[in-house]
Motif scaffolding. Structure first.
Motif, PDB file in Angstrom:
ATOM      1  N   LEU A  14      59.419  44.585  20.146  1.00  0.00           N
ATOM      2  CA  LEU A  14      60.179  43.359  20.401  1.00  0.00           C
ATOM      3  C   LEU A  14      61.239  43.593  21.473  1.00  0.00           C
ATOM      4  O   LEU A  14      61.433  42.764  22.374  1.00  0.00           O
ATOM      5  CB  LEU A  14      60.825  42.870  19.109  1.00  0.00           C
ATOM      6  CG  LEU A  14      61.680  41.602  19.212  1.00  0.00           C
ATOM      7  CD1 LEU A  14      60.847  40.418  19.696  1.00  0.00           C
ATOM      8  CD2 LEU A  14      62.330  41.283  17.874  1.00  0.00           C
ATOM      9  N   HIS A  15      61.903  44.728  21.405  1.00  0.00           N
ATOM     10  CA  HIS A  15      62.927  45.093  22.392  1.00  0.00           C
ATOM     11  C   HIS A  15      62.327  45.087  23.793  1.00  0.00           C
ATOM     12  O   HIS A  15      62.917  44.553  24.746  1.00  0.00           O
ATOM     13  CB  HIS A  15      63.472  46.477  22.030  1.00  0.00           C
ATOM     14  CG  HIS A  15      64.588  46.958  22.898  1.00  0.00           C
ATOM     15  ND1 HIS A  15      64.394  47.854  23.930  1.00  0.00           N
ATOM     16  CD2 HIS A  15      65.919  46.689  22.890  1.00  0.00           C
ATOM     17  CE1 HIS A  15      65.545  48.112  24.515  1.00  0.00           C
ATOM     18  NE2 HIS A  15      66.495  47.421  23.903  1.00  0.00           N
ATOM     19  N   GLY A  16      61.135  45.668  23.934  1.00  0.00           N
ATOM     20  CA  GLY A  16      60.476  45.705  25.234  1.00  0.00           C
ATOM     21  C   GLY A  16      60.134  44.324  25.754  1.00  0.00           C
ATOM     22  O   GLY A  16      60.328  44.031  26.939  1.00  0.00           O
ATOM     23  N   TYR A  17      59.627  43.451  24.889  1.00  0.00           N
ATOM     24  CA  TYR A  17      59.316  42.083  25.296  1.00  0.00           C
ATOM     25  C   TYR A  17      60.580  41.342  25.744  1.00  0.00           C
ATOM     26  O   TYR A  17      60.581  40.644  26.771  1.00  0.00           O
ATOM     27  CB  TYR A  17      58.658  41.318  24.148  1.00  0.00           C
ATOM     28  CG  TYR A  17      57.181  41.594  23.967  1.00  0.00           C
ATOM     29  CD1 TYR A  17      56.290  41.489  25.038  1.00  0.00           C
ATOM     30  CD2 TYR A  17      56.665  41.943  22.731  1.00  0.00           C
ATOM     31  CE1 TYR A  17      54.935  41.726  24.871  1.00  0.00           C
ATOM     32  CE2 TYR A  17      55.308  42.185  22.551  1.00  0.00           C
ATOM     33  CZ  TYR A  17      54.452  42.078  23.628  1.00  0.00           C
ATOM     34  OH  TYR A  17      53.111  42.306  23.468  1.00  0.00           O
ATOM     35  N   LEU A  18      61.638  41.471  24.974  1.00  0.00           N
ATOM     36  CA  LEU A  18      62.874  40.750  25.293  1.00  0.00           C
ATOM     37  C   LEU A  18      63.437  41.183  26.640  1.00  0.00           C
ATOM     38  O   LEU A  18      63.840  40.356  27.466  1.00  0.00           O
ATOM     39  CB  LEU A  18      63.912  40.989  24.194  1.00  0.00           C
ATOM     40  CG  LEU A  18      63.641  40.329  22.840  1.00  0.00           C
ATOM     41  CD1 LEU A  18      64.643  40.829  21.791  1.00  0.00           C
ATOM     42  CD2 LEU A  18      63.715  38.816  22.940  1.00  0.00           C
ATOM     43  N   LEU A  19      63.468  42.496  26.874  1.00  0.00           N
ATOM     44  CA  LEU A  19      64.055  42.997  28.117  1.00  0.00           C
ATOM     45  C   LEU A  19      63.212  42.655  29.336  1.00  0.00           C
ATOM     46  O   LEU A  19      63.752  42.488  30.436  1.00  0.00           O
ATOM     47  CB  LEU A  19      64.288  44.508  28.035  1.00  0.00           C
ATOM     48  CG  LEU A  19      65.673  44.916  27.530  1.00  0.00           C
ATOM     49  CD1 LEU A  19      65.948  44.366  26.144  1.00  0.00           C
ATOM     50  CD2 LEU A  19      65.842  46.421  27.542  1.00  0.00           C
ATOM     51  N   SER A  20      61.910  42.542  29.149  1.00  0.00           N
ATOM     52  CA  SER A  20      61.054  42.158  30.268  1.00  0.00           C
ATOM     53  C   SER A  20      61.096  40.656  30.521  1.00  0.00           C
ATOM     54  O   SER A  20      60.946  40.207  31.663  1.00  0.00           O
ATOM     55  CB  SER A  20      59.610  42.590  29.994  1.00  0.00           C
ATOM     56  OG  SER A  20      59.499  43.998  29.978  1.00  0.00           O
ATOM     57  N   ALA A  21      61.304  39.872  29.461  1.00  0.00           N
ATOM     58  CA  ALA A  21      61.269  38.412  29.586  1.00  0.00           C
ATOM     59  C   ALA A  21      62.594  37.837  30.057  1.00  0.00           C
ATOM     60  O   ALA A  21      62.623  36.867  30.832  1.00  0.00           O
ATOM     61  CB  ALA A  21      60.890  37.786  28.242  1.00  0.00           C
ATOM     62  N   VAL A  22      63.695  38.409  29.605  1.00  0.00           N
ATOM     63  CA  VAL A  22      65.023  37.909  29.989  1.00  0.00           C
ATOM     64  C   VAL A  22      65.549  38.829  31.085  1.00  0.00           C
ATOM     65  O   VAL A  22      66.254  39.811  30.829  1.00  0.00           O
ATOM     66  CB  VAL A  22      65.972  37.874  28.779  1.00  0.00           C
ATOM     67  CG1 VAL A  22      67.307  37.253  29.183  1.00  0.00           C
ATOM     68  CG2 VAL A  22      65.348  37.074  27.639  1.00  0.00           C
ATOM     69  N   ALA A  23      65.199  38.513  32.310  1.00  0.00           N
ATOM     70  CA  ALA A  23      65.501  39.397  33.431  1.00  0.00           C
ATOM     71  C   ALA A  23      65.471  38.591  34.730  1.00  0.00           C
ATOM     72  O   ALA A  23      64.818  37.548  34.792  1.00  0.00           O
ATOM     73  CB  ALA A  23      64.482  40.540  33.488  1.00  0.00           C
ATOM     74  N   PRO A  24      66.150  39.069  35.776  1.00  0.00           N
ATOM     75  CA  PRO A  24      66.995  40.258  35.792  1.00  0.00           C
ATOM     76  C   PRO A  24      68.350  39.999  35.131  1.00  0.00           C
ATOM     77  O   PRO A  24      68.812  38.859  35.081  1.00  0.00           O
ATOM     78  CB  PRO A  24      67.155  40.542  37.288  1.00  0.00           C
ATOM     79  CG  PRO A  24      67.006  39.206  37.944  1.00  0.00           C
ATOM     80  CD  PRO A  24      66.020  38.445  37.105  1.00  0.00           C
TER      81      PRO A  24
END
Length: 286
Positions: A14-24
């Motif tokens: 989930l952490h990986g999805y969130l950081l990739s989706a809410v960027a930059p």
């Protein structure tokens, strides 16, 4: 479309999805002190500005997903309720990345990453000279969002002094975004540069990089190598041994007998190709 129930996947996924989706995401390069006065410097991309009156910045040092431990920055702001938030531009991004290495408590990341400490005017933690904008802040509140690995901790900071480099100002004293050249964080090893879009920086070693402070003096005080070059060179677990350096010299005779500045220029070319080991071998040829 992939649909995800957060309760049905691992926190790491989930952490990986969130950081990739809410960027930059902008980067808060936070300078703090512990109760004994030891400095700490670390970047956080859970960060933004939330108010102008009063001027409020919020960043979040999350609990580590892998083992639910807390970061030194969080521990420090609970002990000494002050922080300098330095912005990160492209010229310092490699050194900033190196500073995110998990050095032991009490290790000075200013020295490890090759940054210069500058005394603040209102609070105790030092500013980063190389940062073009620095916010001296008092910590109004720390809000824990949970107790499990991955839980954030909102550090609510009120700006008490702001410093802006003259080099990034326009004639009317506003900030020139192109001169500022900010970088931001995305998912995985990706960053984004205001001028040119996405680029990658390999994550710092799981083992500890030697740090700029452990490099030979003529390298760390080079007039040729940039801060980003030093950050790349410092993120190695150890220097090449003399046997490997000698073999490299035998195979590349053009690097033998060069003046220091010439060696540094060749090393810089290897770094531009992301060949850190060859850069070090050039630098260590006697």
């Amino acid at each position: 479309m992939l649909s995800i129930d957060p309760s049905n996947i691992s926190t790491a996924k989930l952490h990986g999805y969130l950081l990739s989706a809410v960027a930059p995401r902008p980067i808060a390069f936070a300078s703090t002190l512990d109760a004994q006065g030891n400095p700490n410097l670390s970047p956080f991309s859970f960060f933004n500005v939330f108010s102008a009156n009063p001027p409020i910045l919020i960043f979040s040092p999350a609990r580590r997903v892998r083992n639910n431990t807390t970061k030194h920055t969080l521990e420090n702001v609970l002990e000494v309720k002050e922080v300098v938030i330095n912005v990160v531009n492209f010229d310092m991004v490699q050194q900033m990345s190196l500073s995110s290495t998990e050095y032991a408590k009490g290790v000075n990341e200013f020295e490890k990453a090759g940054f210069t400490m500058l005394e603040s005017e209102v609070i105790e933690p030092s500013r980063v000279v190389e940062s073009p904008i620095q916010f001296e802040c008092k910590v109004n509140e720390v809000v824990a969002l949970g107790n499990e690995g991955g839980a954030g901790n909102l550090v609510i900071c009120e700006v008490v002094k702001m410093h802006i480099s003259e080099d990034i100002l326009t004639d009317d004293r506003s900030i020139d975004q192109e001169k500022l050249d900010l970088v931001s964080r995305a998912g995985g090893s990706f960053y984004s540069r205001a001028k040119n879009g996405f680029f990658e920086i390999p994550k710092p070693l799981a083992t500890l990089g030697i740090g700029v402070d452990a490099m030979p003096r003529e390298v760390r005080e080079s007039t040729v190598l940039t801060g980003n070059n030093l950050g790349m060179l410092a993120n190695v677990e150890s220097l090449p041994n003399q046997h490997d350096v000698d073999n490299f010299a035998n195979d590349n005779g053009q690097f033998v007998g060069l003046k220091t500045s010439k060696k540094h220029k060749f090393a810089k070319k290897f770094l531009e190709k992301k060949d850190v080991q060859s850069a070090w071998k050039v630098l260590l040829i006697k």
